[in-house]
Write an enzyme that holds these catalytic residues in place. Structure first.
Site, mmCIF file in Angstrom:
data_model
loop_
_atom_site.group_PDB
_atom_site.id
_atom_site.type_symbol
_atom_site.label_atom_id
_atom_site.label_comp_id
_atom_site.label_asym_id
_atom_site.label_seq_id
_atom_site.Cartn_x
_atom_site.Cartn_y
_atom_site.Cartn_z
ATOM 1 N N LYS A 22 0.824 -1.216 0.000
ATOM 2 C CA LYS A 22 0.000 0.000 0.000
ATOM 3 C C LYS A 22 0.856 1.263 0.000
ATOM 4 O O LYS A 22 0.672 2.153 -0.825
ATOM 5 C CB LYS A 22 -0.921 0.007 1.230
ATOM 6 C CG LYS A 22 -1.541 1.364 1.535
ATOM 7 C CD LYS A 22 -2.440 1.326 2.734
ATOM 8 C CE LYS A 22 -1.853 1.805 4.016
ATOM 9 N NZ LYS A 22 -1.665 3.228 4.230
ATOM 10 N N ASN A 23 1.785 1.329 0.947
ATOM 11 C CA ASN A 23 2.505 2.593 1.111
ATOM 12 C C ASN A 23 3.500 2.862 -0.012
ATOM 13 O O ASN A 23 3.922 4.003 -0.202
ATOM 14 C CB ASN A 23 3.158 2.666 2.497
ATOM 15 C CG ASN A 23 2.100 2.850 3.584
ATOM 16 O OD1 ASN A 23 0.951 3.196 3.281
ATOM 17 N ND2 ASN A 23 2.471 2.599 4.828
ATOM 18 N N CYS A 117 -5.264 8.001 8.577
ATOM 19 C CA CYS A 117 -5.444 7.462 9.923
ATOM 20 C C CYS A 117 -5.315 8.543 10.980
ATOM 21 O O CYS A 117 -4.362 9.313 10.986
ATOM 22 C CB CYS A 117 -4.421 6.364 10.191
ATOM 23 S SG CYS A 117 -4.880 4.824 9.410
ATOM 24 N N ARG A 123 -0.255 14.910 13.538
ATOM 25 C CA ARG A 123 0.610 14.369 12.477
ATOM 26 C C ARG A 123 1.065 15.551 11.605
ATOM 27 O O ARG A 123 0.546 15.775 10.514
ATOM 28 C CB ARG A 123 -0.138 13.301 11.655
ATOM 29 C CG ARG A 123 -0.412 12.030 12.452
ATOM 30 C CD ARG A 123 -1.068 10.950 11.623
ATOM 31 N NE ARG A 123 -0.157 10.303 10.701
ATOM 32 C CZ ARG A 123 -0.522 9.373 9.821
ATOM 33 N NH1 ARG A 123 -1.774 8.975 9.767
ATOM 34 N NH2 ARG A 123 0.362 8.834 9.009
ATOM 35 N N ASP A 306 3.520 0.304 12.350
ATOM 36 C CA ASP A 306 2.312 -0.213 11.705
ATOM 37 C C ASP A 306 2.027 -1.675 12.066
ATOM 38 O O ASP A 306 1.006 -2.231 11.650
ATOM 39 C CB ASP A 306 2.400 -0.056 10.173
ATOM 40 C CG ASP A 306 2.343 1.410 9.759
ATOM 41 O OD1 ASP A 306 1.930 2.240 10.591
ATOM 42 O OD2 ASP A 306 2.722 1.718 8.623
#
Ligand code: EPU
Length: 432
Positions: A22-23, A117, A123, A306
């Site tokens: 995904k990342n 998220c 963040r 994660d």
């Protein structure tokens, strides 16, 4: 929105194939903005975050075409729009990569502040901004958007105050077509940063040192289309490793890069689980009890944040007391209150969680507050006695392709049900 109904207590057996990362995908797809011609991107995961970033690019003028389920052609050559479509961007964190890529190509960009998220803590993106400014851009944050513009971008030395995956990637994107060489010091080293650099280099960029903490980006005039295959997802693999460990059984996890899993395999081994590494797969086996361990999250190659919720969930049923320290984020223990509903004994104090192992977890209705928290609750449900309902699973589907099908194939009892429309339970007027 949907929910998962899980009947726990079944060991897992068989094999599961890990999807593309995904990342890496959510960085590589916007990186195509820098490329003239078609980027054929293979091993794309079928997750909602990828669909979203493709939709954003399409809305900005890119031509996007799926060749098959895991391959997509992205051609950003016709793109002229340098402002993102707000509502979509606010749904995901990685939309901020569009900022670096637009700035690199057009020398101007206006992007909505990212969503994604929400762990409960801040963040910030100050390091991204610091990098863009060092390259010569004028950056403003106003009305919920980040705007950046520059007459020209000039390579320079940038020292990151915190090791940030996002800032490292965004600076690489902006620097790719800058004049001269940019040196990023204290850069993040995650596998998807290497993957992004490999993608860009295969299209004609000149990036060296990705995977170390000093990355050098020599600006080039043009990047040209080509074909690139995304690496397997380190965290999806780790999640299935943790699933095998918490449920017991014997699972072959295919399509992995074992080196990326070293910190996870090492920690699972300490708990008493057997992890056997092969060229591109790993077997995880458990037939005895789990032991408590301590661990701290760190940027790569340390234990990944994660995987912190999934590993902490495993420790809920390990014998003894474990101490977990979250070093990457200020607040990533929100999910522990949901685990407590299932009988877990966890005390959180700031960056530390103390987990006292219990005999077993018990089913409850729990709420996924973010992607990895959701994955952790699925693992808890798989191991728990009785039935667990995990709500708000859209978070989970942002990052795990076909999780129900993959777990079912391993012998888990999990099904997805759509939410029923709310019904009015009050008696009708006049009724007794
Ligand atoms: N930070 C700053 N300033 C910045 C940027 C980051 O202070 O300008 C801080 C953050 O607040 C955090 C730390 O630095 O405390 C690390 O943040 P980083 O920038 O590395 O995280 P990110 O790029 O926002 C990516 C992943 C996350 C993963 C982190 C850490 C993507 C799209 N997201 O986020 O993935 O947790 O790196 O490895 O790549 C997930 O997949 O579930 C996920 C949340």
């Amino acid at each position: 929105m949907g929910k998962y109904i899980i009947k726990g207590g079944k060991p897992l057996h068989g094999s599961v194939t890990v999807s593309g990362a995904k990342n890496a995908a959510v960085a590589i797809i916007p990186a195509a903005i820098l490329v003239e011609g078609i980027c054929r991107i293979e091993n794309i995961p079928g997750i909602s975050d990828v669909k979203l970033i493709l939709e954003i690019l399409e809305k900005m003028g890119a031509a996007v075409k799926y060749v098959d389920e895991t391959t997509v052609d992205v051609d950003c050559t016709p793109m002229t729009i340098t402002t993102t479509p707000g509502a979509l961007c606010r749904k995901m964190r990685a939309s901020y990569y569009i900022l670096g890529a637009l700035l690199g190509r057009f020398r101007r960009a206006q992007v909505d502040l990212p969503g994604g998220c929400n762990f409960g803590g801040a963040r910030p993106i100050d390091q991204h901004i610091k990098g863009f400014e060092a390259l010569g851009a004028d950056v403003k944050v106003e009305y919920g958007m980040v705007s950046a513009k520059a007459d020209e971008l000039i390579g320079t030395e940038i020292y990151l105050d915190v090791v940030s995956v996002g800032a490292t990637i965004n600076i690489i994107l902006a620097a790719c077509k800058a004049k001269g060489t940019t040196v990023i010091e204290n850069a993040a080293r995650e596998p998807h940063i290497v993957d992004l650099a490999n993608f860009l280099n295969s299209m004609g960029a000149d990036i060296r040192g990705a995977g170390t903490n000093v990355i050098k980006v020599k600006g080039v005039e043009h990047l040209y289309g080509g074909t690139y295959s995304i690496i397997p997802d380190q965290i999806e693999a780790g999640t299935y490793m943790a699933a095998a460990a918490i449920c017991g059984g014997d699972v072959l996890i295919k399509n992995v890069i074992p080196k990326h899993l070293d910190s996870i395999s090492a920690k699972l081994t300490e708990t008493g689980v057997v992890c056997e590494e092969y060229d591109d797969s790993v077997i995880v086996r458990r037939d005895g009890p789990l032991s408590a361990v301590n661990f701290k999250t760190q940027p790569y190659p340390g234990f990944p944040t994660d995987m912190q919720p999934q590993m902490s969930t495993l420790l809920c049923i390990a014998k003894g007391t474990s101490i977990v320290t979250e070093n990457v984020y200020d607040n990533r223990f929100k999910y522990t209150s949901e685990l407590a509903k299932m009988g877990a004994d966890i005390t959180v104090d700031n960056k530390t969680a103390v987990i006292k192992g219990v005999e077993s977890l018990t089913g409850a209705t729990v709420h996924a507050s973010d992607l990895r928290a959701g994955a952790a609750l699925v693992l808890a449900g798989l191991a728990a006695k009785g039935t667990t309902v995990v709500e708000d699973i859209y978070h989970i589907e942002r990052g795990y392709e076909s999780i129900v099908a993959k777990l079912t194939a391993l012998g888990a009892d999990i099904e997805k049900v759509e939410d029923e429309p709310e019904t009015d339970v009050r008696p009708a007027k006049g009724a007794v």
